[in-house]
Design an enzyme around this catalytic site. Sequence first.
Site, PDB file in Angstrom:
ATOM      1  N   ASP A   1       0.833  -1.199   0.000  1.00 64.56           N
ATOM      2  CA  ASP A   1       0.000   0.000   0.000  1.00 64.56           C
ATOM      3  C   ASP A   1       0.870   1.252   0.000  1.00 64.56           C
ATOM      4  OD1 ASP A   1      -2.395   1.380   0.037  1.00 64.56           O
ATOM      5  OD2 ASP A   1      -2.579   1.353   2.222  1.00 64.56           O
TER       6      ASP A   1
ATOM      7  N   CYS B   1     -19.943 -13.823  -5.251  1.00 62.60           N
ATOM      8  CA  CYS B   1     -20.867 -12.874  -4.609  1.00 62.60           C
ATOM      9  C   CYS B   1     -22.313 -13.150  -4.999  1.00 62.60           C
ATOM     10  CB  CYS B   1     -20.509 -11.437  -4.995  1.00 62.60           C
ATOM     11  SG  CYS B   1     -19.061 -10.773  -4.145  1.00 62.60           S
TER      12      CYS B   1
ATOM     13  N   CYS C   1     -25.968 -11.367  -3.922  1.00 64.02           N
ATOM     14  CA  CYS C   1     -25.895 -10.724  -2.603  1.00 64.02           C
ATOM     15  C   CYS C   1     -25.538  -9.242  -2.743  1.00 64.02           C
ATOM     16  CB  CYS C   1     -24.844 -11.424  -1.751  1.00 64.02           C
ATOM     17  SG  CYS C   1     -24.610 -10.684  -0.110  1.00 64.02           S
TER      18      CYS C   1
ATOM     19  N   CYS D   1     -16.957   7.575   1.391  1.00 59.30           N
ATOM     20  CA  CYS D   1     -16.560   6.454   2.248  1.00 59.30           C
ATOM     21  C   CYS D   1     -16.042   6.954   3.591  1.00 59.30           C
ATOM     22  CB  CYS D   1     -15.495   5.634   1.529  1.00 59.30           C
ATOM     23  SG  CYS D   1     -14.855   4.254   2.506  1.00 59.30           S
TER      24      CYS D   1
ATOM     25  N   CYS E   1     -13.876   2.307   8.747  1.00 57.48           N
ATOM     26  CA  CYS E   1     -15.229   1.742   8.822  1.00 57.48           C
ATOM     27  C   CYS E   1     -15.171   0.314   8.320  1.00 57.48           C
ATOM     28  CB  CYS E   1     -16.191   2.575   7.966  1.00 57.48           C
ATOM     29  SG  CYS E   1     -17.884   1.934   7.905  1.00 57.48           S
TER      30      CYS E   1
ATOM     31  N   CYS F   1     -19.135  -2.738   5.669  1.00 55.03           N
ATOM     32  CA  CYS F   1     -19.349  -3.603   4.506  1.00 55.03           C
ATOM     33  C   CYS F   1     -18.764  -4.988   4.745  1.00 55.03           C
ATOM     34  CB  CYS F   1     -18.788  -2.962   3.240  1.00 55.03           C
ATOM     35  SG  CYS F   1     -17.000  -2.696   3.234  1.00 55.03           S
TER      36      CYS F   1
ATOM     37  N   CYS G   1     -20.766  -8.788   5.271  1.00 49.76           N
ATOM     38  CA  CYS G   1     -20.482  -9.784   4.234  1.00 49.76           C
ATOM     39  C   CYS G   1     -20.583 -11.205   4.788  1.00 49.76           C
ATOM     40  CB  CYS G   1     -19.087  -9.549   3.653  1.00 49.76           C
ATOM     41  SG  CYS G   1     -18.618 -10.778   2.399  1.00 49.76           S
TER      42      CYS G   1
END
Length: 372
Positions: free
Chosen positions: A150, A204, A207, A230, A257, A260, A264
């Site tokens: 990153d 996925c 969903c 976001c 956060c 999500c 899942c």
Amino acid sequence: MSGTRRWDSEALHALLAQLREHAASLGFSQIGVADVDLSDAEPGLLRWLDNGFHGSMSYMAVHGLKRARPVELVPGTVRVITARMDYLPRELADGWQAVEWRRLADPEQAALSIYARGRDYHKVLRARLQQLADHAAALVGPFGHRVFTDSAPVLEVELAARSGIGWRGKHTLVLDREAGSMFFLGEIYVDLPLPLTAPAEPHCGTCTACLDACPTAAIVAPYRLDARRCISYLTIEEPGPIPVEFRAAIGNRIYGCDDCQLACPWNKFAQRSALPDFDVREAVGHGTLLQLWAWDEAEFLRRTEGSAIRRIGFERWQRNLAVALGNALGARGDPAVRQALEGRRDTCSTLVREHIAWALAQAPAPQERPSP
């Protein structure tokens, strides 16, 4: 450079097997190998940038298509070794998602993304990726490589998906059937022609749990995230005022956060880390908003040493806490929260002062007494 050597296919497969074994000893859960041709990912990257979904992260636009062109970033690269490292704390109890939802429902608790409650992942992954590269060099001799965590224009989700680490979920994170999405990614650009590993099939289906759970509707369509909405971007990357229209939705989230990911279904399979580095630090992992608000800058720096949280600096830390305290004040009208906010107005920056003013304005209006 190893690109001038002749490589035997059997020897390369054996090398990859040895790297997998050593990666596991370093705390990595999985490694894969991706090709460097990402040309079919370029149109999507350009659309995302053209839509301005990167917000104030200007470096995303500056690097442009270099993100999708590994050879431009590191000349001589012929493969990318991708690595997955699970980060759920070792001591995390079963049913951890329910615990996190309860934390988010308590206005007085401070909610930080799980990944940020331990040691800075940049430090952990970068050092261990370099150890993996050093091990490869011990096996085959010097070779061209660079490690990334990153930290450079790398299309890491695309590379991870192409190399079988997982598939791109609708929330844009990488998902694995046996590990969910609670893991970090890292890469080693190499000039070794290692055998490619097969991509994972997406699972996925129909969903939409992640889209439905996002507090600010930042997942504007499946596989498309508007970073400007976001909460992770707003509390970490955004250097200025948090837009007023998102402050109430932020709730008690003060650094990142996880909603999500909590929603899942695949994260019921998320794996605990094998490393102590991601164990929760008590001060930040279990603190209340008022406890964290009481820190001065010196204590902030001391408590966040070696943590990813320190990267945002004390001003953004206070800004985020002011918003969360405003939401707590609006929810419960606690006089202690009002007093704590008022006590900082004259000693904070202009940015934080504006957020304190907003927070104080969230207090419930005093009820009028009925006429006699």
